[in-house]
Write an enzyme that holds these catalytic residues in place. Structure first.
Site, PDB file in Angstrom:
ATOM      1  CG  ASP A 178      -0.222   0.096   2.528  1.00 47.07           C
ATOM      2  OD1 ASP A 178       0.763  -0.647   2.703  1.00 47.07           O
ATOM      3  OD2 ASP A 178      -0.628   0.897   3.391  1.00 47.07           O
ATOM      4  CD  GLU A 210       4.232   0.249   6.642  1.00 52.40           C
ATOM      5  OE1 GLU A 210       5.201   0.402   7.390  1.00 52.40           O
ATOM      6  OE2 GLU A 210       3.785   1.158   5.897  1.00 52.40           O
TER       7      GLU A 210
END
Length: 392
Positions: free
Chosen positions: A98, A159
């Site tokens: 991400d 994350e």
């Protein structure tokens, strides 16, 4: 004969240069392809599918877990395993899929050996440089026909919004006991041996509603009470190890109503757990004492947001990283980070892993950049780690 040898040397030098140029071109192409696939936190589906495809092409058995049930996103962590040719314990490599916002419609610009975005988005080198290093390193070793150990790859989701994906990785199913997270800014060669412990707070301040124009004396402003609490807290840089911040505040319903509730969210982080404890106590005590002074009430929810990292000097992952770096001419640099990474989560679950620098700079901003040279070095480091581990 001398002239012949010089001619052969010239041909080899030219061939090596051509190979290096072709290799660099391939890595840059791979990286720029990855960053143009949008994958903001919670929206990793397209990139997760790409990662599954890439890993399968390299001979990995791939699965996707159900982390999305907790993160609220549209994809889970992508986990791959490749059986190697060497009879050794497996080793894992990890990066996150991400990105922060704005991470859509990224337009890479390559100029003077630097890769940037066009300036209206992030670059997404955090952490697609780490992804490129892992996949590029494995791909090159396979093309070179090098025997490899068993390799696990962990590509996490969400994350950037609290290490949410890695928290959902079932480490009981992870076969490796040692690994590397390729996800730190700064030069390739940085070994992140310390990272902060972090706490998050929600402060709910309650007062009494009243009409601000006709009877303000009958109200108790929750906003005023919250503002006083924030003003009295020690925030920003507390000391060389510790920081604190209030980042969100919300309250009130209209300008002519004395607000009866305000919520503000804060964090504290420190490289030392005792200092974090002191800052936490200060913030809570300040809020409670100020609440009495302003005749409001305050409810405080405290959450452990991130475990800290404090690597032992003789940790196998640290020693292996140092050895692998020196073999390719990189000087290891032990350092600390003010940010978090999946390494903290995996470490708290009993895995020996360390976070490594992969060369990007200015993450989370539209000025984010990585040099082509650093991208190549990060790939070289992954290759050296796998070869060094295989030789042990």
């Amino acid at each position: 004969r001398k002239g012949y040898r010089q001619h052969i040397k010239f041909l080899k030098t030219g061939e090596d240069r051509l190979n290096r140029e072709e290799r660099t071109e391939q890595l840059v192409k791979q990286f720029t392809e990855y960053i143009q696939i949008p994958s903001e936190s919670g929206e990793e589906r397209l990139f997760a599918d790409k990662m599954k495809e890439e890993l399968q092409s390299l001979g990995f058995i791939v699965r996707e877990d159900k982390a999305f049930e907790v993160t609220g996103g549209n994809a889970g962590n992508v986990i791959g395993f490749r059986k190697g040719e060497l009879h050794k314990e497996p080793i894992f490599l990890s990066a996150h899929m991400d990105t922060v916002k704005p991470g859509k419609e990224i337009k890479p610009v390559i100029e003077n050996g630097q890769i940037t975005s066009a300036g209206d988005t992030i670059l997404a080198a955090d952490d697609k440089a780490g992804v490129t290093a892992i996949l590029g390193g494995i791909r090159e070793l396979l093309e070179e026909g090098k025997p490899l150990p068993d390799i696990e790859v962990l590509f996490s989701v969400s994350e950037e919004v609290g290490l949410m994906g890695s928290r959902e990785v079932d480490t009981e199913q992870v076969r490796s006991k040692i690994g590397f997270v390729m996800d730190s800014s700064g030069p390739t060669g940085n070994i992140i041996v310390k990272a902060p412990y972090r706490k998050k707070f929600d402060f709910v301040v309650k007062g009494k509603k009243a009409h601000a124009g006709t009877e303000p004396e009958n109200g108790i402003s929750a906003i005023q009470g919250a503002a006083a609490m924030i003003a009295k807290m020690k925030l920003g840089r507390i000391d060389e190890d510790t920081t604190s911040n209030v980042g969100l505040i919300q309250g009130g319903t209209a300008i002519n109503i004395v607000p009866d509730q305000t919520v503000f969210e804060a964090e504290a982080r420190s490289l030392k757990s005792e200092k974090l404890k002191q800052q936490v106590e200060h913030m809570i005590q300040t809020a409670e004492e100020t609440a009495k002074e302003y005749a409001v009430s305050v409810e405080i929810e405290e959450k452990e947001f991130m475990p800290g990292v404090d690597m032992a000097e003789n940790a196998e992952s640290v020693l292996l990283a140092e050895e692998a770096m020196r073999k390719i001419g990189i000087t290891p640099n032990w350092t600390s980070s003010g940010g978090g990474s999946d390494a903290a989560i995996y470490g708290s679950k009993g895995l020996d892993c360390v976070n490594l620098g992969v060369g990007y700079r200015n993450p989370h901003t539209t000025a984010e950049t990585i040099s082509v040279a650093e991208l190549v070095r990060a790939v070289d480091l992954v290759k050296s780690i796998l070869l060094t581990y295989g030789e042990r």
